[in-house]
Enzyme design. Structure first.
Site, short mmCIF file in Angstrom:
data_model
loop_
_atom_site.label_atom_id
_atom_site.label_comp_id
_atom_site.label_asym_id
_atom_site.label_seq_id
_atom_site.Cartn_x
_atom_site.Cartn_y
_atom_site.Cartn_z
N HIS A 91 43.65 26.32 38.47
CA HIS A 91 43.55 27.20 37.35
C HIS A 91 42.58 27.03 36.33
O HIS A 91 42.42 25.73 35.94
CB HIS A 91 45.10 27.03 36.51
CG HIS A 91 45.23 28.01 35.53
ND1 HIS A 91 45.80 27.72 34.09
CD2 HIS A 91 44.84 29.23 35.33
CE1 HIS A 91 45.71 28.65 33.50
NE2 HIS A 91 45.05 29.68 34.20
N TYR A 132 23.49 31.68 33.66
CA TYR A 132 22.95 30.50 34.54
C TYR A 132 23.70 29.33 34.14
O TYR A 132 24.16 28.59 34.90
CB TYR A 132 21.73 30.40 34.45
CG TYR A 132 20.70 31.70 35.08
CD1 TYR A 132 20.96 32.37 36.06
CD2 TYR A 132 19.25 31.95 34.52
CE1 TYR A 132 20.16 33.38 36.61
CE2 TYR A 132 18.84 32.93 34.77
CZ TYR A 132 19.19 33.51 36.09
OH TYR A 132 18.53 34.65 36.68
N ASP A 136 43.05 34.72 36.42
CA ASP A 136 43.62 34.29 35.28
C ASP A 136 44.12 35.30 34.34
O ASP A 136 43.50 36.26 34.13
CB ASP A 136 42.26 33.50 34.65
CG ASP A 136 42.97 32.47 33.42
OD1 ASP A 136 43.84 32.71 32.73
OD2 ASP A 136 42.50 31.41 33.34
#
Length: 153
Positions: free
Chosen positions: A24, A119, A69
């Site tokens: 998770h 990034y 999520d």
């Protein structure tokens, strides 16, 4: 290629293993063909190759197994650079992502993240999947959620 009942053949054994290992809050980057996958993965994420595979096809397959999520943002995209914003560049692939995320139970929202921040976030991901996606701004990050007890086998 994996030949198993109910498992889309686009999901490689390596990718299935990574999806199973993730917990998770862990994030998975689906990187377009221009993304610096190997460079980013030198900082820690597992590098998975899915050369030639388009992200919508891969995302659809992943979302059959991967809970998103629900406590935090479940998806993020690389935001347009200022010059592309000024041009009014459209990113139609984001509509495809949003629809697939909605089909998986999400609200379909994707947080835009500035290029260099994207990034840096990718360097902290669990894994980066290098795809053959050629659409501009095709990069997507998805965050793993939980499977409620009533949905577990």
């Amino acid at each position: 290629m994996v030949i198993l009942k109910g498992i889309p053949s686009v999901l490689t054994p390596e990718l299935l293993y990574v999806l199973a290992q993730m917990g998770h809050g862990d994030e998975l980057v689906l990187a377009d063909a221009n993304f610096p996958t190997s460079s980013v993965c030198k900082c820690g994420p597992v590098e998975i190759r899915a050369d030639g595979v388009r992200i919508p096809e891969l995302l659809k397959a992943i979302l059959k197994l991967f809970p998103l999520d629900t406590y935090d943002e479940s998806a993020a995209v690389m935001d347009l650079v200022p010059s592309d914003l000024l041009k009014g560049l459209k990113v139609p692939i984001w509509d495809q992502y949003s629809e697939l995320l909605k089909q998986a139970g999400s609200d379909g929202n994707m947080k835009p993240v500035e290029r260099f921040a994207f990034y840096e976030r990718a360097k902290k991901a669990f894994a980066v999947v290098a795809t053959g996606e050629t659409a501009l701004y095709g990069n997507l990050i998805i965050k793993k959620g939980v499977i409620p007890p009533e949905e577990q086998c």
